[in-house]
Structure formats: C-alpha cells, structure tokens
Write a protein that holds these residues in place. Structure first.
Motif, PDB file in Angstrom:
ATOM      1  N   LYS A  42       0.834  -1.209   0.000  1.00 49.66           N
ATOM      2  CA  LYS A  42       0.000   0.000   0.000  1.00 49.66           C
ATOM      3  C   LYS A  42       0.866   1.255   0.000  1.00 49.66           C
ATOM      4  O   LYS A  42       0.604   2.202  -0.745  1.00 49.66           O
ATOM      5  N   ALA A  43       1.914   1.263   0.831  1.00 51.34           N
ATOM      6  CA  ALA A  43       2.794   2.428   0.931  1.00 51.34           C
ATOM      7  C   ALA A  43       3.451   2.733  -0.413  1.00 51.34           C
ATOM      8  O   ALA A  43       3.500   3.893  -0.853  1.00 51.34           O
ATOM      9  N   ILE A  44       3.946   1.702  -1.076  1.00 48.59           N
ATOM     10  CA  ILE A  44       4.624   1.895  -2.363  1.00 48.59           C
ATOM     11  C   ILE A  44       3.646   2.395  -3.425  1.00 48.59           C
ATOM     12  O   ILE A  44       3.948   3.328  -4.176  1.00 48.59           O
TER      13      ILE A  44
ATOM     14  N   GLU B 288       0.900   4.087  -3.028  1.00 46.09           N
ATOM     15  CA  GLU B 288       0.514   5.482  -2.771  1.00 46.09           C
ATOM     16  C   GLU B 288       1.623   6.446  -3.188  1.00 46.09           C
ATOM     17  O   GLU B 288       1.357   7.494  -3.775  1.00 46.09           O
ATOM     18  N   ILE B 289       2.859   6.090  -2.880  1.00 43.57           N
ATOM     19  CA  ILE B 289       3.990   6.950  -3.245  1.00 43.57           C
ATOM     20  C   ILE B 289       4.093   7.073  -4.763  1.00 43.57           C
ATOM     21  O   ILE B 289       4.261   8.171  -5.300  1.00 43.57           O
ATOM     22  N   LYS B 290       3.958   5.964  -5.450  1.00 44.05           N
ATOM     23  CA  LYS B 290       4.049   5.965  -6.911  1.00 44.05           C
ATOM     24  C   LYS B 290       2.871   6.724  -7.539  1.00 44.05           C
ATOM     25  O   LYS B 290       2.983   7.267  -8.639  1.00 44.05           O
ATOM     26  N   ALA B 291       1.726   6.742  -6.819  1.00 44.27           N
ATOM     27  CA  ALA B 291       0.530   7.419  -7.333  1.00 44.27           C
ATOM     28  C   ALA B 291       0.571   8.929  -7.129  1.00 44.27           C
ATOM     29  O   ALA B 291      -0.276   9.659  -7.643  1.00 44.27           O
ATOM     30  N   GLY B 292       1.547   9.426  -6.361  1.00 43.26           N
ATOM     31  CA  GLY B 292       1.651  10.871  -6.150  1.00 43.26           C
ATOM     32  C   GLY B 292       1.469  11.307  -4.723  1.00 43.26           C
ATOM     33  O   GLY B 292       0.920  12.368  -4.441  1.00 43.26           O
ATOM     34  N   LYS B 293       1.926  10.481  -3.796  1.00 38.78           N
ATOM     35  CA  LYS B 293       1.835  10.843  -2.383  1.00 38.78           C
ATOM     36  C   LYS B 293       2.842  11.944  -2.063  1.00 38.78           C
ATOM     37  O   LYS B 293       3.997  11.893  -2.494  1.00 38.78           O
ATOM     38  N   VAL B 294       2.418  12.954  -1.329  1.00 35.36           N
ATOM     39  CA  VAL B 294       3.310  14.039  -0.918  1.00 35.36           C
ATOM     40  C   VAL B 294       3.281  14.173   0.600  1.00 35.36           C
ATOM     41  O   VAL B 294       2.271  13.870   1.235  1.00 35.36           O
TER      42      VAL B 294
END
Length: 231
Positions: free
Chosen positions: A151-153, A155-161
């Motif tokens: 989930k963490a990866i 979200e980060i790849k999807a544009g998490k800031v």
C-alpha cells in the motif's frame, strides 16, 4: 540576488503582487508566467498561525494528490523475508536491509522516498544523522514506517506528498507541473488545502491560514485568498 532574465521580468508584470487571487486564476497565472525551458514544478506555500516550537502545534503528515505530482518517485524499502518480496512485487526500486544501510553510509542517495517495516527501524534509526537532514527518514506519521508495504509503495508511486510545518510556520508542497491541465492543478491544490485546514491543531489560536501562495520553480509567487477554502 541573481539578475532576472527578460522572460522573468515579463512574467512579473502579469502578477499583481498586492492582490490575493482565486485559486483557479492564481494557478492560471503561474502557468502563464512560467518562462523556463523545462517543465517547472508548481508549489503551494502556506503560512500558518501556529507555533512549531510547541509539540501540540506540530503539523506533519502525508496525502495522495488526486493527479499526482508529475514525477515518478524512486522508492527504497528496508524489509526482510516476505515483506522484502512484497516490496519487490509492488514495484519498489530498491529493496534490502543491512546491504542498503551500508551503501547509504558510504554516501549513496539515488532515491526519493524511504519506506521501512517497523522491525527494521532499530537499524534504520542509525541512519538518522544522514537521512534526517535530507528529509528522507521514515516516519509513522507519513505512512513510511509500516508493515503495509504494498500500500505504501502504491501510494507513493501514485503521487503521495508529505507536508510538514517548518521553523518559520510555513508548509511547502509540490502540487504538479506547469504542463498539467489547469483543472488538475486546481483539484490537487484544493485537496492539499483541505488537508492542511483539517490538520489545524486545537491549540492554535487566532487566524490559522495567514498567507497562501503558489509559484513555479522559476516563476513569481501568486497570492491566493485564504477565505476561499478556510470556511
């Protein structure tokens, strides 16, 4: 100060520095005022009425922008066993444990975000002196210390800031690129502003949103009227 180029001087004329604009108009001006030859990053800046020296007025967290940032983040994951396999399957760019810790201690920093499983933090914590100053230290508040590696990866790849109030009570967050469709920039900004408003500490007194502005990497800052979303 560096001398402004002719294009930058022209861009400054587009913006009324004394005016606070509506969100859409402000972001449209940021796009028009962009003068660089590369695709500039658009950043939002919030000046908050908080005292960051007080523990109960610290603001820190993370969110996924509706349309991402326009940049694909390189993700490093500290994990072992099945969680390491999960990280690799989820698309992490680098996965390891002591091998990566040694590499970082030798000066390697070819990554943008670090995720760690909780059982790795005793060792990863020793990297605090090198990862901390670069803002790369994993933290539970931003969802980067977790057993939910996949989930963490994603979200980060999807544009998490990540957002974090600094010593001057400011928060700076990238919300996209100048090349983005205007509506997508507006939606990213509004989602971030809503998150910042919700993060207001109960201990904060007086006006919470003091100043809000948007700008591109090389462009002028454009003020936004905080009353538009500080309802």
């Amino acid at each position: 100060m560096a001398k402004k180029t002719k294009k930058q001087q022209e861009a400054l004329k587009l913006v009324d520095r004394t005016k606070a604009y509506e969100v859409k108009e402000a972001l449209e001006l940021v796009q028009k005022a962009s003068s660089a030859k590369f695709d500039e990053t658009v950043e939002a800046a919030f000046r908050l009425g908080v005292d960051p020296k007080k523990a109960d007025q610290q603001i820190r967290g993370a969110m996924v922008l509706p349309h991402g940032t326009g940049k694909t983040q390189t993700v490093l994951v500290f994990a072992k066993g099945d969680k390491a396999k999960e990280a690799e399957a989820a698309g992490a760019d680098f996965v390891g444990d002591q091998d990566l810790i040694n590499k970082i201690n030798q000066g390697w920093f070819d990554f943008d975000v670090v995720v760690a499983t909780p059982d790795m933090m005793a060792e990863v914590g020793k990297l605090g002196r090198v990862l901390g100053p670069k803002g790369l230290m994993p933290n539970p508040k931003t969802g980067t210390v977790t057993f939910e590696v996949e989930k963490a990866i994603q979200e980060i790849k999807a544009g998490k800031v990540e957002y974090r109030v600094d010593k001057q009570s400011n928060i700076h967050v990238p919300i996209g690129k100048v090349s983005f469709d205007l509506e997508k920039l507006v939606e990213n900004f509004n989602a971030l502003a809503e998150t910042i408003v919700k993060a207001k500490p109960q201990a904060a007194k007086g006006t919470y949103l003091r100043n809000v502005a948007v700008s591109s990497t090389m462009g002028p800052g454009v003020k936004i009227d905080p009353s538009e979303f500080a309802k």
